[in-house]
Design a protein around this motif. Sequence first.
Motif, short mmCIF file in Angstrom:
data_model
loop_
_atom_site.label_atom_id
_atom_site.label_comp_id
_atom_site.label_asym_id
_atom_site.label_seq_id
_atom_site.Cartn_x
_atom_site.Cartn_y
_atom_site.Cartn_z
N ASP A 100 -1.77 -9.16 1.16
CA ASP A 100 -0.99 -10.02 0.28
C ASP A 100 -0.23 -9.16 -0.73
N PHE A 101 1.09 -9.00 -0.52
CA PHE A 101 1.89 -8.18 -1.43
C PHE A 101 1.94 -8.77 -2.83
N THR A 102 1.91 -10.10 -2.94
CA THR A 102 1.99 -10.73 -4.25
C THR A 102 0.78 -10.36 -5.11
N ARG A 103 -0.41 -10.43 -4.53
CA ARG A 103 -1.61 -10.08 -5.29
C ARG A 103 -1.63 -8.60 -5.64
N VAL A 104 -1.18 -7.77 -4.73
CA VAL A 104 -1.11 -6.33 -5.01
C VAL A 104 -0.13 -6.07 -6.15
N GLY A 105 1.02 -6.76 -6.12
CA GLY A 105 2.01 -6.59 -7.17
C GLY A 105 1.49 -6.98 -8.53
N LEU A 106 0.73 -8.08 -8.61
CA LEU A 106 0.14 -8.49 -9.87
C LEU A 106 -0.86 -7.45 -10.37
N ARG A 127 0.82 15.58 -4.88
CA ARG A 127 2.08 14.84 -4.96
C ARG A 127 2.19 14.07 -6.26
N GLY A 128 1.44 14.47 -7.27
CA GLY A 128 1.52 13.81 -8.56
C GLY A 128 0.60 12.60 -8.65
N PHE A 129 0.52 12.03 -9.84
CA PHE A 129 -0.36 10.90 -10.08
C PHE A 129 0.11 9.63 -9.38
N HIS A 130 1.41 9.52 -9.11
CA HIS A 130 1.91 8.27 -8.55
C HIS A 130 1.36 8.03 -7.15
N ALA A 131 1.09 9.10 -6.41
CA ALA A 131 0.50 8.94 -5.08
C ALA A 131 -0.91 8.37 -5.17
N ALA A 132 -1.58 8.58 -6.31
CA ALA A 132 -2.90 7.97 -6.52
C ALA A 132 -2.75 6.47 -6.75
N ARG A 133 -1.73 6.08 -7.47
CA ARG A 133 -1.46 4.65 -7.69
C ARG A 133 -1.10 3.98 -6.36
N LYS A 134 -0.36 4.68 -5.52
CA LYS A 134 -0.05 4.14 -4.19
C LYS A 134 -1.31 4.03 -3.33
N HIS A 135 -2.24 4.96 -3.51
CA HIS A 135 -3.53 4.89 -2.83
C HIS A 135 -4.23 3.57 -3.16
N SER A 136 -4.20 3.21 -4.43
CA SER A 136 -4.83 1.97 -4.87
C SER A 136 -4.12 0.76 -4.27
N GLY A 137 -2.79 0.76 -4.33
CA GLY A 137 -2.04 -0.37 -3.79
C GLY A 137 -2.23 -0.54 -2.30
N THR A 138 -2.27 0.57 -1.57
CA THR A 138 -2.44 0.51 -0.12
C THR A 138 -3.82 -0.01 0.25
N ARG A 139 -4.85 0.45 -0.46
CA ARG A 139 -6.20 -0.03 -0.18
C ARG A 139 -6.34 -1.52 -0.45
N HIS A 156 3.77 -5.07 -11.19
CA HIS A 156 5.17 -5.08 -10.76
C HIS A 156 5.82 -6.42 -11.04
N SER A 157 7.10 -6.38 -11.39
CA SER A 157 7.85 -7.62 -11.60
C SER A 157 8.36 -8.18 -10.29
N SER A 158 8.51 -7.34 -9.29
CA SER A 158 9.09 -7.75 -8.01
C SER A 158 8.21 -7.27 -6.85
N VAL A 159 8.05 -8.15 -5.88
CA VAL A 159 7.31 -7.77 -4.68
C VAL A 159 8.05 -6.67 -3.91
N ASP A 160 9.37 -6.63 -4.06
CA ASP A 160 10.15 -5.56 -3.41
C ASP A 160 9.68 -4.19 -3.90
N THR A 161 9.36 -4.10 -5.18
CA THR A 161 8.83 -2.84 -5.71
C THR A 161 7.46 -2.54 -5.10
N THR A 162 6.64 -3.57 -4.98
CA THR A 162 5.29 -3.38 -4.43
C THR A 162 5.35 -2.83 -3.02
N ARG A 163 6.31 -3.27 -2.24
CA ARG A 163 6.41 -2.81 -0.85
C ARG A 163 6.62 -1.30 -0.78
N ARG A 164 7.21 -0.74 -1.83
CA ARG A 164 7.43 0.71 -1.85
C ARG A 164 6.17 1.47 -2.22
N TYR A 165 5.10 0.76 -2.56
CA TYR A 165 3.84 1.39 -2.95
C TYR A 165 2.77 1.26 -1.89
#
Length: 316
Positions: free
Chosen positions: A282-288, A263-275, A292-301
């Motif tokens: 904590d979405f804020t720490r994951v976003g940092l 599913r491309g490299f982005h699914a690997a980045r989502k793997h990292s965010g989910t873990r 990400h500039s917005s926690v709303d973006t992080t929630r999509r990862y």
Amino acid sequence: MTLVRASDALALSNLTDAALRVRAVEAASSYDVELLVSVTHGYMTTASRKGARTSHKTLEAYGLAIRDFVPWARDAGVTLLRPGRRDGGRYVAQLQTRQTQGNGKRGTLSASTVAQYVAGVRALYRALRWAGATEAQPFEDAHVPPDPTPGIVKNPPYGAEIDAALAHCDPRLAALLLLCAHAGLRVTEALNVQSGDIASGRIRIRGKGGKERIVPLGKRVRAALSELPPLDETGHYFGWDYHRATYRLQKAFRAAGYAQSWRGFHAARKHSGTRLYTATRDFTRVGLFLGHSSVDTTRRYVAVQDDDVAGEVENF
């Protein structure tokens, strides 16, 4: 009239206002797709709010949309510089009923694909207004229905695929995959990593929008990078562009028995965010961490389990 094409979009932005307007009017009047793409790229890279920070992938997506819209407009009798007030809606309607092509898929275009096409054509009209060719905004009131399926469901993070694919990667490819799947880097960020960016187990990343962030590297990533000699005097670890890196990792996925899971490299980045979210809640720490500039973006990862709060509500 034969138009002189600008191979570099920046050349258009360096024209005088009058010359730019003439070039844009000629392109729109003759439905010159490639010149209209160049005008749009010139606007996106020099005059839009994002400026030169506009990603190459975004420019490619907008170019694809313009190459679809302009022939449709010509065949549908739409005058690009003086479109009718319903022409934007007409284009959206035909996109929503268009059948998919290729890759064995059946059905109509997805809502996300329709939205991507419309975003590209809206960029075209912003560019034409920037060039002084028109004041038309035919998509201002065009309704693009939202995609009912969340992106994290349509393109979920990798799971067991990561370790399985790593077993079939050479050391350099393994390091690239770990930078995406464990350090949470975008693939373009990972491909540009240099030895001088790494110090004390951390890596300095120049990311999307020109922003910098410091990313801590886990022991597995540190070990993978420590075994790699830089390729040249600049200290780069990878000599691949995006397409070559994709080709190599797809081969590793096939060898691991996960060809259909790619599913491309982005699914690997989502793997990292989910873990990381699973560990921190904590979405804020994951976003940092992900930049990400917005926690709303992080929630999509982050793929959150349906019963994520089951333990918390047990004693309500």
